[in-house]
Design a protein around this motif. Structure first.
Motif, PDB file in Angstrom:
ATOM      1  N   MET A 248      29.326 -22.227   4.873  1.00 58.61           N
ATOM      2  CA  MET A 248      30.505 -22.034   4.017  1.00 58.61           C
ATOM      3  C   MET A 248      30.391 -20.720   3.239  1.00 58.61           C
ATOM      4  N   LYS A 249      29.199 -20.496   2.709  1.00 56.24           N
ATOM      5  CA  LYS A 249      29.009 -19.284   1.905  1.00 56.24           C
ATOM      6  C   LYS A 249      29.137 -18.019   2.752  1.00 56.24           C
ATOM      7  N   GLU A 250      28.793 -18.152   4.022  1.00 57.29           N
ATOM      8  CA  GLU A 250      28.923 -17.001   4.914  1.00 57.29           C
ATOM      9  C   GLU A 250      30.405 -16.613   5.038  1.00 57.29           C
ATOM     10  N   ILE A 251      31.289 -17.602   5.034  1.00 57.36           N
ATOM     11  CA  ILE A 251      32.725 -17.313   5.062  1.00 57.36           C
ATOM     12  C   ILE A 251      33.102 -16.555   3.793  1.00 57.36           C
ATOM     13  N   LYS A 252      32.641 -17.083   2.673  1.00 55.13           N
ATOM     14  CA  LYS A 252      32.902 -16.439   1.377  1.00 55.13           C
ATOM     15  C   LYS A 252      32.384 -14.997   1.394  1.00 55.13           C
ATOM     16  N   ARG A 253      31.169 -14.813   1.875  1.00 56.30           N
ATOM     17  CA  ARG A 253      30.565 -13.475   1.899  1.00 56.30           C
ATOM     18  C   ARG A 253      31.388 -12.501   2.739  1.00 56.30           C
ATOM     19  N   GLN A 254      31.916 -12.999   3.846  1.00 57.63           N
ATOM     20  CA  GLN A 254      32.718 -12.118   4.697  1.00 57.63           C
ATOM     21  C   GLN A 254      34.005 -11.696   3.982  1.00 57.63           C
ATOM     22  N   PHE A 255      34.637 -12.638   3.297  1.00 55.61           N
ATOM     23  CA  PHE A 255      35.907 -12.335   2.633  1.00 55.61           C
ATOM     24  C   PHE A 255      35.701 -11.571   1.322  1.00 55.61           C
ATOM     25  N   ASP A 256      34.555 -11.767   0.698  1.00 52.63           N
ATOM     26  CA  ASP A 256      34.329 -11.201  -0.636  1.00 52.63           C
ATOM     27  C   ASP A 256      32.851 -10.865  -0.767  1.00 52.63           C
ATOM     28  N   PRO A 257      32.416  -9.777  -0.105  1.00 48.67           N
ATOM     29  CA  PRO A 257      30.977  -9.495  -0.015  1.00 48.67           C
ATOM     30  C   PRO A 257      30.301  -9.362  -1.379  1.00 48.67           C
ATOM     31  N   GLN A 258      31.040  -8.897  -2.376  1.00 49.62           N
ATOM     32  CA  GLN A 258      30.406  -8.746  -3.692  1.00 49.62           C
ATOM     33  C   GLN A 258      30.458 -10.036  -4.511  1.00 49.62           C
ATOM     34  N   TRP A 259      31.106 -11.049  -3.940  1.00 53.90           N
ATOM     35  CA  TRP A 259      31.166 -12.344  -4.608  1.00 53.90           C
ATOM     36  C   TRP A 259      31.802 -12.191  -6.001  1.00 53.90           C
ATOM     37  N   LEU A 260      32.932 -11.475  -6.050  1.00 51.60           N
ATOM     38  CA  LEU A 260      33.596 -11.224  -7.341  1.00 51.60           C
ATOM     39  C   LEU A 260      34.700 -12.228  -7.636  1.00 51.60           C
ATOM     40  N   LEU A 261      35.290 -12.801  -6.575  1.00 49.46           N
ATOM     41  CA  LEU A 261      36.465 -13.642  -6.762  1.00 49.46           C
ATOM     42  C   LEU A 261      36.067 -15.089  -7.052  1.00 49.46           C
ATOM     43  N   ASN A 262      36.315 -15.498  -8.293  1.00 46.68           N
ATOM     44  CA  ASN A 262      36.103 -16.895  -8.691  1.00 46.68           C
ATOM     45  C   ASN A 262      34.693 -17.390  -8.362  1.00 46.68           C
ATOM     46  N   GLY A 263      33.700 -16.594  -8.708  1.00 43.63           N
ATOM     47  CA  GLY A 263      32.309 -16.957  -8.432  1.00 43.63           C
ATOM     48  C   GLY A 263      31.809 -18.039  -9.387  1.00 43.63           C
ATOM     49  N   GLY A 264      30.606 -18.498  -9.124  1.00 37.31           N
ATOM     50  CA  GLY A 264      30.000 -19.514  -9.994  1.00 37.31           C
ATOM     51  C   GLY A 264      30.508 -20.910  -9.723  1.00 37.31           C
ATOM     52  N   LYS A 265      31.319 -21.064  -8.669  1.00 42.00           N
ATOM     53  CA  LYS A 265      31.930 -22.364  -8.382  1.00 42.00           C
ATOM     54  C   LYS A 265      31.610 -22.796  -6.946  1.00 42.00           C
ATOM     55  N   VAL A 266      31.893 -24.033  -6.661  1.00 46.39           N
ATOM     56  CA  VAL A 266      31.792 -24.643  -5.337  1.00 46.39           C
ATOM     57  C   VAL A 266      30.340 -24.776  -4.828  1.00 46.39           C
ATOM     58  N   PHE A 267      29.530 -23.742  -4.983  1.00 51.97           N
ATOM     59  CA  PHE A 267      28.158 -23.792  -4.461  1.00 51.97           C
ATOM     60  C   PHE A 267      27.154 -23.815  -5.610  1.00 51.97           C
ATOM     61  N   PRO A 268      26.055 -24.558  -5.439  1.00 48.33           N
ATOM     62  CA  PRO A 268      25.006 -24.525  -6.471  1.00 48.33           C
ATOM     63  C   PRO A 268      24.613 -23.083  -6.743  1.00 48.33           C
ATOM     64  N   LEU A 269      24.434 -22.757  -8.018  1.00 42.44           N
ATOM     65  CA  LEU A 269      24.290 -21.351  -8.400  1.00 42.44           C
ATOM     66  C   LEU A 269      23.181 -20.594  -7.704  1.00 42.44           C
ATOM     67  N   GLU A 270      22.007 -21.189  -7.672  1.00 44.63           N
ATOM     68  CA  GLU A 270      20.892 -20.405  -7.127  1.00 44.63           C
ATOM     69  C   GLU A 270      21.138 -20.061  -5.656  1.00 44.63           C
ATOM     70  N   GLU A 271      22.075 -20.817  -5.044  1.00 42.99           N
ATOM     71  CA  GLU A 271      22.384 -20.532  -3.644  1.00 42.99           C
ATOM     72  C   GLU A 271      23.571 -19.585  -3.532  1.00 42.99           C
ATOM     73  N   ASP A 272      24.144 -19.249  -4.667  1.00 41.88           N
ATOM     74  CA  ASP A 272      25.378 -18.496  -4.711  1.00 41.88           C
ATOM     75  C   ASP A 272      25.057 -17.006  -4.795  1.00 41.88           C
ATOM     76  N   GLY A 273      23.811 -16.656  -4.521  1.00 39.00           N
ATOM     77  CA  GLY A 273      23.429 -15.261  -4.615  1.00 39.00           C
ATOM     78  C   GLY A 273      23.139 -14.878  -6.053  1.00 39.00           C
TER      79      GLY A 273
END
Ligand SMILES: Cc1cc2nc3c(=O)[nH]c(=O)nc-3n(C[C@H](O)[C@H](O)[C@H](O)COP(=O)(O)OP(=O)(O)OC[C@H]3O[C@@H](n4cnc5c(N)ncnc54)[C@H](O)[C@@H]3O)c2cc1C
Ligand SMILES: Cc1cc2nc3c(=O)[nH]c(=O)nc-3n(C[C@H](O)[C@H](O)[C@H](O)COP(=O)(O)OP(=O)(O)OC[C@H]3O[C@@H](n4cnc5c(N)ncnc54)[C@H](O)[C@@H]3O)c2cc1C
Lengths: 489, 305
Positions: free
Chosen positions: A451-476
């Motif tokens: 799932m996070k790989e999809i997020k990374r492709q769409f938003d490589p810098q993880w700027l859009l609505n971060g800190g949600k959906v995935f446990p933080l330490e796994e969220d980069g």
């Protein structure tokens, strides 16, 4: 208390520059909110136990403005989050100290209604209810009906894949979206789908609906409209025990004769709602079902006879059919203001959202009451019973120090029961921050990573609505860059 | 692993008995593979010149709760086998039996996501998918979704994989909602057999208010479904002269799929609706997210996808 990514001091240090750049991009000073007082209006959502005042709020009036703001944030490494009405119960619309909130409530126009295709094209900030209101005299309606429908926006519904009482028959948001105007983090505006069924190529709508606003921002939505039924009538059935009511739901669903809606309330909920709205609920009952059937008068009579029989067989102690339109409206008003009603009897509550297979309802209800008793919290249950989507509301008083940790621990046990019963941690409210750390109950690290790989492709810098959906330490987010969330003052 | 003996399969296609065995095969690939279900839709898309791998070894019902109307099965299970299982409980599939040749699999129906005659009332196949187990291009065996109808726990990967024609992942198991038999199911569109007898067949999903004009102007054989919003156009090569059906569909706000055409034609002409640059860019993001090495059905739908 949930942790959040620590704000970027580099971004905060550039606040003034970012504000003046955004003002210029928006082309209208009124559209950028910078004053502490006004920013406070954006500090929380329906999960009011967490609050953080955002850095800035940009109010968009056009898709082009949305694109410009996203591109700017992408180019300059600034966290950004879309916001509809801020009714998310999962903390989906909770900003961080360094977030630019992109408010879409001004994009509230219904752009087109097509009666032949039975579609409406609406801007993302249009409220769910207003779509149905706008097409009512055409004999049409928009089916998914979250209880928050007077306030919540279609953009928020798309992000969360929201459900509602009548989704039992009609399906949830993802089954009713034909197209979106989608803005990517790098500011590209992409039209996906439209007036025809299904998509050529990948099911991008399937991917975007329910992605909690993490892949891009939706500015327009083409929804499918349905023919209004000839008539609809709710039945109120009171039971001596919550378990009997649960068994009745399971039995009705097992016949395959699906009513349009089956809603469940237990005693604390019935009393609170009755006091709040005077909808005529049976106050002597331990549990109540609202079962709605629809169709022609003949069909309604037949289905009512069937559900009445089922209710009686399961020990219903009272049965009342809405006599007229007004009393039907009143019955639903009671249900749709149920969370507000609970708010009247308890200073605070946390709303859970696990789904379970309907056959497990009685068993799971019993376990939920036991968990509540063990933690010393009163729990009210108000939920979409026909599809097993439970909403135990854990009532508490936030003034007691440390109580939020206890409430969250209690909620976590309830979710575990739901997952163990073959269900899931969230049926319609979304993961947000609230269930973020429970995702490993359902998914392996590799599954989360996909799932996070999809997020990374769409938003490589993880700027859009971060800190949600995935446990933080796994969220980069490195462990050292995490700070405790901010609870309600 | 063994070579397939089943009729519709390419003679040298590999068959695996377990998802784990298929996953470890994919993990070790250094050359792309072509993913096959029943092979009934082998004639759609650019031909994929790669070693064929079959899902037919992954067959059988894995979860069935008639009272919940939920069924899980391995992706290679034949639709006809599922129908037989459901029939015993007076249940039916939420998509219609396909009469058009071959033995389609559950995985194939979801991977192609072509809604049948009752799409308007039952939704497309994807609308009835609750969960999936799948193998991504890296050979990881993963699951997504679940067994309940209401579920928003994480991104909706089961739907994201629907309609991806085996280019993002290999579905190994699928959980779907099934229906009571009492629900009448309409039959396939009238005249469809005649259309399918043509060398070229197009399937057009259109806004209903624009479909009539296209239907009226079509010189060849034609069938309609979805109360007019789905057109099946059949014709000879001559009937197509100068007609760009994809452009015609797009101009009307819909899309077209070339479902039948001679191999030589398909080599050089797209079957799938050409997409805008922005839209194709999103496709590439998904392809990279699931199959970064381009191992699964490369180029079947679009260039590199
Ligand atoms: C009393 C009450 C009852 C409720 N009942 C139900 C119910 O019955 N069923 C149900 O499903 N939910 C229910 N909810 C939850 C909530 O209303 C839904 O999640 C709703 O869809 C949120 O919409 P919103 O406009 O308020 O979104 P917000 O809360 O503003 O945002 C929610 C999330 O969506 C994202 N987002 C918003 N707009 C966009 C956009 N245009 N593009 C991309 N991302 C976007 C945000 O970034 C955020 O992550 C209820 C809430 C309350 C307070
Ligand atoms: C004319 C026509 C009419 C149709 N009518 C209907 C209908 O009424 N109702 C309905 O439901 N469907 C209908 N379909 C859809 C059609 O039947 C499906 O395409 C079919 O089920 C494909 O199954 P298959 O196993 O033969 O797939 P194949 O032909 O083997 O493969 C089709 C595609 O799916 C991929 N694929 C197959 N299995 C998997 C898997 N396990 N994981 C990932 N990718 C996979 C392949 O790589 C390939 O790209 C129709 C299709 C056509 C062309």
């Amino acid at each position: 208390m949930l942790n959040m990514p620590s704000p970027s001091s580099a971004v905060l240090a550039r606040r003034e520059t970012i504000a003046s750049d955004l003002r210029q991009l928006l082309g209208d000073d009124e559209l950028l909110i910078t004053s502490a007082n006004e920013l406070k209006g954006y500090e929380t959502d329906g999960l009011a136990c967490y609050r953080t005042v955002p850095m800035l709020v940009a109010l968009a009036e056009t898709t082009e403005q949305v694109a410009a703001v996203l591109k700017y944030c992408n180019d300059n490494g600034v966290p950004v989050m879309a916001r509809g009405a801020g009714t998310s119960l999962a903390g989906g619309a909770l900003p961080q100290l360094d977030t630019v909130v992109l408010g879409l409530s001004k994009m509230n126009e219904i752009l087109d209604v097509n009666t032949e295709n039975k579609t409406a094209v609406v801007q993302a900030g249009v409220t769910n209810k207003n779509i149905s209101v706008a097409v009512d005299d055409l004999g049409l309606f928009y089916a998914p009906d979250p209880s928050s429908q007077i306030a919540c926006t279609i953009g928020g519904n798309v992000a969360m894949n929201s459900g509602g009482a009548h989704c039992l028959k009609y399906g949830v948001t993802t089954n009713h979206i034909l197209g979106v105007k989608f803005v990517t983090m790098d500011g590209e505006i992409v039209e996906i789908g439209g007036q025809a069924y299904d998509l050529p190529g990948y099911d991008l709508l399937g991917m975007i609906v329910g992605a909690e606003g993490q892949l891009g921002v939706v500015t327009e939505v083409t929804v499918r409209l349905m023919d209004k039924p000839e008539a609809a009538r709710p039945l109120l059935a009171g039971f001596d025990s919550a378990l009997d009511a649960g068994a009745c739901v399971a039995a009705i669903m097992a016949t395959g004769r699906t009513p349009v809606a089956i809603e469940f309330m237990d005693r604390p909920a019935i009393l609170a709602c009755e006091r709040f709205t005077g909808a005529g609920y049976p106050v002597e009952a331990q549990a109540l079902l609202i079962i709605e059937v629809e169709g022609s008068e003949a069909e309604i009579a037949e289905e009512l006879a069937f559900v009445e029989g089922m209710a009686r067989d399961h020990g219903a102690i009272s049965l009342r059919v809405a006599e007229d339109f007004a009393s039907a409206e009143n019955i639903w008003k009671g249900r749709k203001s149920a969370f507000g009603a609970i708010g009247q009897i308890s200073p605070d509550y946390l709303c859970m959202d696990g789904t379970i297979p309907v056959t497990k309802l009685p068993d799971v209800l019993e376990q939920i009451y036991a968990i509540g008793a063990r933690f010393g919290f009163e729990i009210a249950n108000i939920f979409h019973a026909g599809d097993g989507n439970m909403h135990p509301l854990i009532m508490y008083d936030s003034h007691r120090p440390g109580v939020l940790d206890e409430v969250e621990a209690c909620g976590a046990e309830i979710l575990k029961v739901c997952v163990d019963a073959g269900g899931c941690i969230t049926g319609e409210h979304g993961v947000g921050i609230e269930k973020r750390d429970h995702m490993p109950l359902m998914f392996s690290p590799a599954e989360l990573n996909q799932m996070k790989e999809i997020k990374r492709q769409f938003d490589p810098q993880w700027l859009l609505n971060g800190g949600k959906v995935f446990p933080l330490e796994e969220d980069g987010v490195p462990a050292g860059q995490v700070v405790p969330g901010r609870a309600a003052a | 692993m063994k070579a397939a003996e089943t009729g519709a399969q390419a003679p040298n296609s590999l068959i695996f008995d377990t998802p784990e065995a298929l996953a470890s095969h994919v993990a070790q690939l250094d050359q792309p593979i072509a993913v096959q279900g029943g092979g009934s839709k082998a004639g759609i898309g650019y031909p994929v010149d790669a070693a064929p791998v079959s899902t037919l070894g992954l067959a059988g019902v894995t979860y069935f709760e008639p009272k919940e109307f939920v069924l899980g099965a391995r992706a290679g299970t034949l639709i006809t086998d599922l129908q037989a299982v459901l029939d015993e409980h007076d249940l039916i599939l939420p998509f219609e039996p396909i009469a058009l040749g071959g033995e389609p699999t559950l995985g194939g129906v979801i991977a192609t996501n072509l809604g049948g005659a009752e799409r308007e009332s039952l939704g497309a196949p994807r609308d009835n998918v609750l969960g999936a187990q799948y193998i991504n291009g890296k050979g990881e065996l993963l699951k997504a979704g679940g067994r309940v109808v209401k579920n928003v726990s994480g991104y909706d990967i089961p739907r994201g994989l629907s309609g991806s024609w085996g280019t993002l992942a290999i579905l190994t198991e699928i959980t779907i909602k099934v229906l009571p038999k009492a629900r009448a199911v309409a039959q396939t569109g009238e005249g469809l057999d005649a259309v399918m007898a043509s060398p070229f067949v197009w399937r057009l999903s259109l806004p209903r208010d624009r479909a009539g004009d296209i239907a009226a102007a079509w010189p060849g054989v034609m069938a309609q479904q979805w109360d007019g919003a789905l057109l099946w156009l059949g014709g000879e090569a001559e009937a197509l002269q100068g007609r760009d059906i994809h452009a015609l569909a797009a101009a009307a706000g819909g899309h077209a799929l070339l479902v039948q055409s001679p191999l030589e034609h398909r080599r050089h002409n797209p079957c799938f609706q050409p997409l805008s640059d922005g839209n194709i860019a999103l496709h590439r993001l998904l392809k990279r997210a699931f199959d970064p090495g381009g191992m699964l059905n490369p180029g079947r739908m679009y260039e590199g996808i």
